[in-house]
Design a protein around this motif. Sequence first.
Motif, mmCIF file in Angstrom:
data_model
loop_
_atom_site.group_PDB
_atom_site.id
_atom_site.type_symbol
_atom_site.label_atom_id
_atom_site.label_comp_id
_atom_site.label_asym_id
_atom_site.label_seq_id
_atom_site.Cartn_x
_atom_site.Cartn_y
_atom_site.Cartn_z
ATOM 1 N N UNK A 222 20.423 13.403 28.159
ATOM 2 C CA UNK A 222 21.219 12.649 27.188
ATOM 3 C C UNK A 222 20.477 12.490 25.856
ATOM 4 N N UNK A 223 19.192 12.200 25.924
ATOM 5 C CA UNK A 223 18.416 12.031 24.686
ATOM 6 C C UNK A 223 18.328 13.352 23.934
ATOM 7 N N UNK A 224 18.103 14.436 24.668
ATOM 8 C CA UNK A 224 18.026 15.751 24.022
ATOM 9 C C UNK A 224 19.369 16.129 23.399
ATOM 10 N N UNK A 225 20.475 15.868 24.100
ATOM 11 C CA UNK A 225 21.792 16.222 23.573
ATOM 12 C C UNK A 225 22.150 15.419 22.328
ATOM 13 N N UNK A 226 21.799 14.145 22.316
ATOM 14 C CA UNK A 226 22.223 13.284 21.218
ATOM 15 C C UNK A 226 21.279 13.315 20.019
#
Length: 310
Positions: A222-226
């Motif tokens: 999630x952190x990488x995607x956002x």
Amino acid sequence: MTLFSDAFPVLDWSRANGFSGGGLDRRSDLRGDSAALDEAFAHPDVRLMLFFGDQIWLGGGENPFAYLEGDRARTAVCTNRLFLGLDADDRPWFAGELVSEPVLGEGERLTDLRSLALEGEVSAEVFGPAAQARSMLFWHKRHGFCANCGAPTAIAAGGYQRDCAACGSQHFPRTDPVVIMLITDGDRALLGRQSRFKPGSYSCLAGFMEPGETVEDAVRREVREESAIKVGRVRYHSSQPWPFPSNLMLGCIGEAESQEITIDPNELEDCRWFSRQDVKAMLAGDHPQGLFCPPPLAIARVLIEAWING
């Protein structure tokens, strides 16, 4: 701020989060015994929480209470009656959905659960059962028909099951896990905002877990995607029931392995690294740019304070 009281001892950090705890013994062993549930509802001190849509009924005027008691509870007209459990004094708690918008008497009102928790007008024992009730009632409203054959289903097991008479399928409530994480880089923390946030509000990043995924991997994904930030070590901190409609927030703290941010505009309006000094000012409400963090109700606030306080 006192995080724990005699009613909620220091067993885990999750007890400090909004809508957590509540102190009810859910007594799942009684759910399949209709006679025992009828006896519980006939208890002289039975308590009944009433909901109309997303709102809970409150009475009592300046000192509100969030349930009917005794005869008033037993004569209330509601549907999808749920057995919530027994409190420390063995009083049964139930919840139900009002069949129509109520005519409110003096000192009565309807309010949403966020406002209920933020205003802090009712006792802490109410929040856990209220979250339990709202999530369950929402599930019943959305699962009136069998996902297997499409036939109508009927409430069973004190509200914790719906049965299909046509094909014999049994349906059970679901909780959707969500990871929410404070990502740190030494004395900096990664905070973002969505366009729906109040102006100046920044919070932890968050997202739904996917099938076949660990909590730690969901945090990293999630952190990488956002934000395009790569995350290494991830530590679980605490969890929070979030009845909007039925989520479980899994709070984590992660360590960044990269620093350059690239925002996904479909997810975030802004995302930045904030210094420890900036975050302290945001928590105190005196940031020079008027920026601030979520209120104490949110697990994001607990994660941010945990980092600030070491």
